[in-house]
Scaffold this motif. Structure first.
Motif, PDB file in Angstrom:
ATOM      1  N   SER A 144       0.839  -1.194   0.000  1.00 49.35           N
ATOM      2  CA  SER A 144       0.000   0.000   0.000  1.00 49.35           C
ATOM      3  C   SER A 144       0.876   1.245   0.000  1.00 49.35           C
ATOM      4  N   THR A 145       0.252   2.356  -0.327  1.00 48.63           N
ATOM      5  CA  THR A 145       0.951   3.637  -0.305  1.00 48.63           C
ATOM      6  C   THR A 145       0.213   4.580   0.645  1.00 48.63           C
ATOM      7  N   TYR A 146       0.980   5.280   1.456  1.00 48.03           N
ATOM      8  CA  TYR A 146       0.416   6.189   2.447  1.00 48.03           C
ATOM      9  C   TYR A 146       1.002   7.583   2.236  1.00 48.03           C
ATOM     10  N   ALA A 147       0.199   8.598   2.504  1.00 50.67           N
ATOM     11  CA  ALA A 147       0.632   9.984   2.296  1.00 50.67           C
ATOM     12  C   ALA A 147       1.561  10.451   3.414  1.00 50.67           C
ATOM     13  N   VAL A 148       2.537  11.247   3.026  1.00 51.16           N
ATOM     14  CA  VAL A 148       3.379  11.981   3.978  1.00 51.16           C
ATOM     15  C   VAL A 148       3.039  13.446   3.728  1.00 51.16           C
ATOM     16  N   VAL A 149       2.532  14.115   4.751  1.00 51.31           N
ATOM     17  CA  VAL A 149       1.970  15.452   4.578  1.00 51.31           C
ATOM     18  C   VAL A 149       2.714  16.469   5.447  1.00 51.31           C
ATOM     19  N   ALA A 150       3.228  17.502   4.795  1.00 52.28           N
ATOM     20  CA  ALA A 150       3.837  18.633   5.509  1.00 52.28           C
ATOM     21  C   ALA A 150       2.773  19.722   5.625  1.00 52.28           C
ATOM     22  N   SER A 151       2.760  20.419   6.746  1.00 54.61           N
ATOM     23  CA  SER A 151       1.794  21.507   6.939  1.00 54.61           C
ATOM     24  C   SER A 151       2.309  22.488   7.984  1.00 54.61           C
ATOM     25  N   ASP A 152       1.692  23.638   8.013  1.00 56.37           N
ATOM     26  CA  ASP A 152       1.925  24.670   9.040  1.00 56.37           C
ATOM     27  C   ASP A 152       3.323  25.298   9.020  1.00 56.37           C
ATOM     28  N   TYR A 153       4.056  25.182   7.918  1.00 56.87           N
ATOM     29  CA  TYR A 153       5.305  25.925   7.782  1.00 56.87           C
ATOM     30  C   TYR A 153       4.909  27.366   7.470  1.00 56.87           C
ATOM     31  N   SER A 154       5.733  28.330   7.874  1.00 55.50           N
ATOM     32  CA  SER A 154       5.318  29.709   7.613  1.00 55.50           C
ATOM     33  C   SER A 154       6.492  30.672   7.486  1.00 55.50           C
ATOM     34  N   ASN A 155       6.231  31.714   6.743  1.00 48.00           N
ATOM     35  CA  ASN A 155       7.084  32.887   6.629  1.00 48.00           C
ATOM     36  C   ASN A 155       6.208  33.931   5.950  1.00 48.00           C
ATOM     37  N   ASN A 156       6.096  35.098   6.530  1.00 47.93           N
ATOM     38  CA  ASN A 156       5.171  36.118   6.058  1.00 47.93           C
ATOM     39  C   ASN A 156       5.463  36.601   4.632  1.00 47.93           C
ATOM     40  N   ASN A 157       6.642  36.321   4.106  1.00 49.51           N
ATOM     41  CA  ASN A 157       6.999  36.797   2.768  1.00 49.51           C
ATOM     42  C   ASN A 157       6.667  35.808   1.652  1.00 49.51           C
ATOM     43  N   TYR A 158       6.095  34.648   2.008  1.00 54.27           N
ATOM     44  CA  TYR A 158       5.850  33.606   1.014  1.00 54.27           C
ATOM     45  C   TYR A 158       4.418  33.077   1.053  1.00 54.27           C
ATOM     46  N   ASN A 159       3.901  32.761  -0.130  1.00 55.52           N
ATOM     47  CA  ASN A 159       2.705  31.917  -0.270  1.00 55.52           C
ATOM     48  C   ASN A 159       3.245  30.507  -0.427  1.00 55.52           C
ATOM     49  N   ILE A 160       2.889  29.632   0.515  1.00 59.66           N
ATOM     50  CA  ILE A 160       3.473  28.290   0.540  1.00 59.66           C
ATOM     51  C   ILE A 160       2.525  27.273  -0.089  1.00 59.66           C
ATOM     52  N   THR A 161       3.090  26.481  -0.995  1.00 63.63           N
ATOM     53  CA  THR A 161       2.382  25.362  -1.612  1.00 63.63           C
ATOM     54  C   THR A 161       3.044  24.079  -1.113  1.00 63.63           C
ATOM     55  N   TYR A 162       2.217  23.105  -0.755  1.00 62.17           N
ATOM     56  CA  TYR A 162       2.736  21.843  -0.238  1.00 62.17           C
ATOM     57  C   TYR A 162       2.592  20.739  -1.282  1.00 62.17           C
TER      58      TYR A 162
END
Length: 186
Positions: A144-162
């Motif tokens: 099977s394959t399972y997702a590895v999910v990054a979230s909640d990283y931040s920096n006010n100068n960037y729009n972050i796409t995961y």
């Protein structure tokens, strides 16, 4: 001529100063975070007072000085004019790591890769978020394959796409395995 006055001839120099020019302060200037003043176009007659290699600053409104030169010798050059640049966020991509493991292996250590940093920023300038997975040792299925999910990283100068990573679970081989069965009498 009048006998009551003496006539005197002399040369008089009249100095005419330059007039103050009429101009409109540039407005509506925009740039993406990480760009420099060279990337922001000013109207004709205006130049940046700072070096054009100067970054436009962080997300939000930032003020810089410009000079106005009317290109007419009858008018003065005006310095120290404040203009505002509306700086928008740059794009940043955070990609969670992918792993291939064998059934029963412990959950691997997750990492992320970050792409799109600008303006001399480094990875430690990004506030670290979380990395999670739905994989659970001995509970998750084989092949099977399972997702590895990054979230909640931040920096006010960037729009972050995961971008999610994956854990691919391979079947465990029983070759060379030792199997001990309980003894039973018949």
């Amino acid at each position: 001529q009048n006998s009551n006055y003496n006539v005197v001839e002399d040369t008089v120099t009249i100095i005419v100063g330059k007039a103050a020019p009429s101009y409109t302060v540039p407005t509506g200037l925009t740039a993406v975070y990480g760009k420099t003043l060279a990337d922001v176009t000013l109207p004709e007659g205006f130049t940046w007072e700072a070096e054009e290699t100067t970054y436009v600053g962080p997300f939000g409104n930032n003020t810089f000085k410009v000079t106005y030169d009317p290109k007419d010798d009858n008018y003065s050059i005006v310095t120290g004019i404040d203009v505002t640049i509306n700086v928008t966020k740059a794009s940043l991509t955070i990609t969670a790591s992918s792993h291939t493991i064998t059934y029963g292996d412990v959950e691997p250590t997750f990492t992320v890769s970050i792409s799109g940093l600008v303006a001399g920023d480094i990875e430690s300038d990004i506030t670290v978020g979380t990395i999670t997975s739905t994989y659970v040792q001995y509970v998750s299925g084989v092949a099977s394959t399972y997702a590895v999910v990054a979230s909640d990283y931040s920096n006010n100068n960037y729009n972050i796409t995961y971008v999610n990573g994956t854990i691919t679970v391979k079947q465990k081989s029983l070759n060379d395995a030792t199997v001990t069965l309980p003894q039973t009498e018949y």
